[in-house]
Design a protein around this motif. Structure first.
Motif, PDB file in Angstrom:
ATOM      1  N   ILE A 139      18.526  62.688 -15.293  1.00 15.61           N
ATOM      2  CA  ILE A 139      17.837  61.853 -14.274  1.00 15.61           C
ATOM      3  C   ILE A 139      17.259  61.754 -13.969  1.00 15.61           C
ATOM      4  CG2 ILE A 139      18.139  59.719 -13.391  1.00 15.61           C
ATOM      5  CD1 ILE A 139      20.621  60.116 -15.629  1.00 15.61           C
ATOM      6  N   PRO A 140      15.713  61.366 -14.628  1.00 13.81           N
ATOM      7  CA  PRO A 140      13.849  61.476 -14.442  1.00 13.81           C
ATOM      8  C   PRO A 140      13.567  60.732 -13.147  1.00 13.81           C
ATOM      9  CG  PRO A 140      14.075  59.564 -15.862  1.00 13.81           C
ATOM     10  CD  PRO A 140      15.654  60.047 -16.098  1.00 13.81           C
ATOM     11  N   GLU A 141      13.150  60.954 -12.545  1.00 18.86           N
ATOM     12  CA  GLU A 141      13.172  60.896 -11.046  1.00 18.86           C
ATOM     13  C   GLU A 141      12.587  59.462 -10.861  1.00 18.86           C
ATOM     14  OE1 GLU A 141      10.406  63.266  -9.239  1.00 18.86           O
ATOM     15  OE2 GLU A 141      11.757  65.590  -8.612  1.00 18.86           O
ATOM     16  N   SER A 142      12.630  58.538 -10.136  1.00 18.18           N
ATOM     17  CA  SER A 142      12.372  57.151  -9.407  1.00 18.18           C
ATOM     18  C   SER A 142      11.094  56.894  -9.116  1.00 18.18           C
ATOM     19  CB  SER A 142      12.831  56.457  -8.403  1.00 18.18           C
ATOM     20  OG  SER A 142      12.309  55.280  -8.140  1.00 18.18           O
ATOM     21  N   PRO A 143      10.151  56.272  -9.887  1.00 19.51           N
ATOM     22  CA  PRO A 143       9.328  55.633  -9.757  1.00 19.51           C
ATOM     23  C   PRO A 143       8.372  55.343  -8.966  1.00 19.51           C
ATOM     24  CG  PRO A 143       8.833  54.614 -11.399  1.00 19.51           C
ATOM     25  CD  PRO A 143      10.258  55.007 -11.089  1.00 19.51           C
ATOM     26  N   TYR A 144       9.488  54.454  -7.941  1.00 17.00           N
ATOM     27  CA  TYR A 144       8.777  54.048  -6.774  1.00 17.00           C
ATOM     28  C   TYR A 144       8.522  54.926  -6.318  1.00 17.00           C
ATOM     29  CZ  TYR A 144      10.643  50.534  -9.820  1.00 17.00           C
ATOM     30  OH  TYR A 144      10.295  48.714 -10.632  1.00 17.00           O
ATOM     31  N   GLN A 145       8.425  54.561  -4.247  1.00 17.48           N
ATOM     32  CA  GLN A 145       7.710  55.079  -2.740  1.00 17.48           C
ATOM     33  C   GLN A 145       9.012  56.508  -2.511  1.00 17.48           C
ATOM     34  OE1 GLN A 145       8.049  52.523   0.324  1.00 17.48           O
ATOM     35  NE2 GLN A 145       8.436  54.391   1.927  1.00 17.48           N
ATOM     36  N   HIS A 165      27.180  52.125 -21.967  1.00 17.39           N
ATOM     37  CA  HIS A 165      25.306  52.574 -21.249  1.00 17.39           C
ATOM     38  C   HIS A 165      26.575  52.733 -19.139  1.00 17.39           C
ATOM     39  CE1 HIS A 165      22.806  52.191 -24.196  1.00 17.39           C
ATOM     40  NE2 HIS A 165      22.913  50.563 -24.327  1.00 17.39           N
ATOM     41  N   TYR A 166      25.304  53.057 -18.492  1.00 16.33           N
ATOM     42  CA  TYR A 166      25.714  53.310 -17.299  1.00 16.33           C
ATOM     43  C   TYR A 166      24.737  53.327 -16.335  1.00 16.33           C
ATOM     44  CZ  TYR A 166      23.938  57.715 -18.724  1.00 16.33           C
ATOM     45  OH  TYR A 166      22.808  59.152 -18.657  1.00 16.33           O
ATOM     46  N   LYS A 167      24.884  53.474 -15.220  1.00 19.16           N
ATOM     47  CA  LYS A 167      23.849  52.420 -14.405  1.00 19.16           C
ATOM     48  C   LYS A 167      23.861  54.046 -13.140  1.00 19.16           C
ATOM     49  CE  LYS A 167      22.581  47.667 -15.169  1.00 19.16           C
ATOM     50  NZ  LYS A 167      22.965  46.729 -14.400  1.00 19.16           N
ATOM     51  N   ILE A 168      22.577  54.197 -12.388  1.00 14.93           N
ATOM     52  CA  ILE A 168      22.648  55.300 -11.209  1.00 14.93           C
ATOM     53  C   ILE A 168      22.251  54.095 -10.040  1.00 14.93           C
ATOM     54  CG2 ILE A 168      21.769  57.354 -10.552  1.00 14.93           C
ATOM     55  CD1 ILE A 168      23.986  57.534 -12.666  1.00 14.93           C
ATOM     56  N   VAL A 169      22.516  54.357  -9.253  1.00 14.46           N
ATOM     57  CA  VAL A 169      22.214  53.668  -8.367  1.00 14.46           C
ATOM     58  C   VAL A 169      21.712  54.015  -7.092  1.00 14.46           C
ATOM     59  CG1 VAL A 169      22.971  52.024  -6.254  1.00 14.46           C
ATOM     60  CG2 VAL A 169      24.318  51.785  -8.764  1.00 14.46           C
ATOM     61  N   GLU A 185      16.677  51.029   0.890  1.00 15.90           N
ATOM     62  CA  GLU A 185      16.390  50.364  -0.754  1.00 15.90           C
ATOM     63  C   GLU A 185      16.754  50.853  -1.507  1.00 15.90           C
ATOM     64  OE1 GLU A 185      12.210  49.059  -0.852  1.00 15.90           O
ATOM     65  OE2 GLU A 185      12.423  50.887  -2.635  1.00 15.90           O
ATOM     66  N   ILE A 186      17.437  50.037  -2.202  1.00 18.20           N
ATOM     67  CA  ILE A 186      18.621  49.762  -3.524  1.00 18.20           C
ATOM     68  C   ILE A 186      17.203  50.500  -5.154  1.00 18.20           C
ATOM     69  CG2 ILE A 186      20.231  49.255  -4.378  1.00 18.20           C
ATOM     70  CD1 ILE A 186      21.172  50.222  -1.921  1.00 18.20           C
ATOM     71  N   GLN A 187      17.762  51.046  -5.067  1.00 14.86           N
ATOM     72  CA  GLN A 187      17.237  51.740  -6.651  1.00 14.86           C
ATOM     73  C   GLN A 187      17.915  51.464  -7.786  1.00 14.86           C
ATOM     74  OE1 GLN A 187      13.857  54.251  -6.471  1.00 14.86           O
ATOM     75  NE2 GLN A 187      13.442  53.558  -4.836  1.00 14.86           N
ATOM     76  N   VAL A 188      18.188  51.369  -8.700  1.00 11.85           N
ATOM     77  CA  VAL A 188      19.106  51.505 -10.297  1.00 11.85           C
ATOM     78  C   VAL A 188      17.917  52.380 -11.482  1.00 11.85           C
ATOM     79  CG1 VAL A 188      20.631  50.476 -11.570  1.00 11.85           C
ATOM     80  CG2 VAL A 188      20.130  49.591  -9.095  1.00 11.85           C
ATOM     81  N   TRP A 196      13.978  53.537 -13.681  1.00 14.63           N
ATOM     82  CA  TRP A 196      14.138  52.900 -12.667  1.00 14.63           C
ATOM     83  C   TRP A 196      13.703  51.492 -12.443  1.00 14.63           C
ATOM     84  CZ3 TRP A 196      17.549  54.806  -9.264  1.00 14.63           C
ATOM     85  CH2 TRP A 196      17.261  56.574  -9.810  1.00 14.63           C
ATOM     86  N   SER A 197      14.654  50.630 -11.029  1.00 14.50           N
ATOM     87  CA  SER A 197      13.808  48.928 -10.859  1.00 14.50           C
ATOM     88  C   SER A 197      14.954  49.094  -9.807  1.00 14.50           C
ATOM     89  CB  SER A 197      14.510  48.044 -12.210  1.00 14.50           C
ATOM     90  OG  SER A 197      15.983  48.251 -12.077  1.00 14.50           O
ATOM     91  N   VAL A 198      14.270  48.265  -8.677  1.00 11.29           N
ATOM     92  CA  VAL A 198      14.768  47.807  -7.497  1.00 11.29           C
ATOM     93  C   VAL A 198      15.225  46.937  -6.998  1.00 11.29           C
ATOM     94  CG1 VAL A 198      13.720  47.301  -4.771  1.00 11.29           C
ATOM     95  CG2 VAL A 198      12.398  48.414  -5.987  1.00 11.29           C
ATOM     96  N   LEU A 199      16.326  46.973  -6.565  1.00 13.09           N
ATOM     97  CA  LEU A 199      17.624  45.822  -7.375  1.00 13.09           C
ATOM     98  C   LEU A 199      17.847  44.682  -6.408  1.00 13.09           C
ATOM     99  CD1 LEU A 199      20.152  45.258  -9.078  1.00 13.09           C
ATOM    100  CD2 LEU A 199      21.141  46.657  -6.984  1.00 13.09           C
TER     101      LEU A 199
END
Length: 379
Positions: A139-145, A165-169, A185-188, A196-199
């Protein structure tokens, strides 16, 4: 791979009809266990194409016969050492090939409908692993904070009967703007978009105290926790991007022992251990707004009666930690797997019979265990 065209003339007419009809052949293959499908992929390129088709995996996962745990992955003394325990020797189970993670230092975090969410300790990376196929994806690292995970954690959401498909929370801890307190903060991460996105909006970290033990069920991640001395059941709805919490009045009596969430054949269950007298209460979720109903009561004193000499009731090893529950077509097919007196046992709820399936090492103190569901899911 060799083609079967050269030998088709040697087959009897009825077999030729089946072999030449993709729809009919697919219907037969859908009824086979994963271990057989692995072998049949080598029959021909055509058979391999049918079995590896995402639609084939989707249809197979919609069969209740194949969505129950067929084994347990039991963590040993070291974090990266695991044993595989088949739960029913009558049914062929593909023995996972890479459960000894000693060299790569892999920690299993969650089992979700045939896929494992793992942490590569030495590299500090996360992977999704299918032990049936022996394939994984980093799983790639999140680009967010950048987040701190001490109060949060990673969970996986995957329902193969609805999507491949699956999601990692990721529930990560951040400081408030003024630094006065911590927030979650929830990122998915979505395997469909590979992004990645902020949920949803940031929340108080106290709500997420039990999130690391969260369980995915019915499009949401559920977890139990205590907030200001009140037992709570929270859920993170992946589709609606919302977090909801129910307080004690809609929870079963968690008692004075352990309690844990489980899922089996579409049912969300909570098992609560009661110490006086020693028994297990098993509740099933009816609806989110209407709470739980009692499904089974397992009296441990009755279970121990046939074993007064072998397993002492006063032993310091005596405990009743539930590891897995499998709901069958009827009560006679339903069983509970639990730790008892230093052993892993399988207890038939309807028949009230007990089978010892594993003896724990005395130096192990309640290791983690994870359900194994044979799956064709891609990662």
């Amino acid at each position: 791979m060799e083609s079967t065209a050269g030998v088709s003339s040697e087959l009897d007419p009825s077999t030729q009809i089946v072999e030449s009809n993709d729809d009919l052949l697919t219907e037969i293959l859908l009824r086979l266990p994963v271990v057989s499908l692995h072998v049949f992929k080598s029959v021909s390129k055509r058979w391999c194409t049918l079995i590896t088709n995402p639609d084939f995996a989707l249809r197979r996962s919609q069969n209740p016969r194949f969505d129950s745990a067929s084994g347990l992955i039991l963590q040993r003394r070291k974090v990266s050492e695991y044993d595989f325990l088949p739960l029913d020797t009558r049914i062929p189970v593909p023995l996972p090939t890479a459960f000894s993670f000693n060299s790569s230092k892999v920690e299993i975090l969650q089992s979700c409908n045939g896929l494992l969410l793992c942490h590569l300790i030495s590299l500090d990376k996360f992977i999704v692993y299918n032990p049936s196929m022996n394939r994984f994806k980093t799983i790639p690292e999140s680009p967010y904070q950048e987040l701190r995970y001490g109060y949060g954690g990673f969970r996986m959401a995957f329902d193969p009967s609805k999507s491949s498909h699956y999601k990692i929370v990721c529930a990560g801890v951040i400081e408030n703007n003024d630094g006065s307190h911590l927030l979650i903060e929830i990122q998915v991460y979505s395997s469909k978009t590979c992004e990645w996105s902020v949920l949803c909006h940031r929340r108080n970290y106290h709500v997420f105290k039990g999130f690391t033990n969260g369980l995915y069920w019915n499009d949401a991640i559920h977890w139990l926790h205590t907030n200001y001395n009140t037992n709570c059941h929270s859920m993170l709805d992946i589709a609606e991007h919302s977090i909801k919490t129910r307080a004690r009045k809609l929870l079963p009596d968690l008692g004075n022992g352990d309690h844990k969430l489980f899922e089996s054949r579409g049912c969300l269950l909570v098992i609560c251990s009661q110490n006086y007298p020693q028994h297990l209460n098993i509740y099933e979720m009816i609806k989110w707004d209407s709470g739980w109903s009692m499904k089974y009561i397992v009296y441990l004193s009755e279970i121990m009666t046939p074993f007064p000499n072998t397993w002492s009731k006063s032993s310091k090893w005596f405990c009743s930690r539930a590891r897995c529950i499998v709901i069958g077509d009827n009560d006679e097919d339903s069983f509970l797997v639990m730790e008892m007196c230093g052993n892993i046992v399988r207890y038939s709820i309807g028949l009230r019979t007990l089978l010892k399936i594993y003896e724990l090492d005395s130096v192990i103190d309640s290791p983690d265990s994870f359900q194994f569901i044979a799956s064709l899911a891609a990662v």
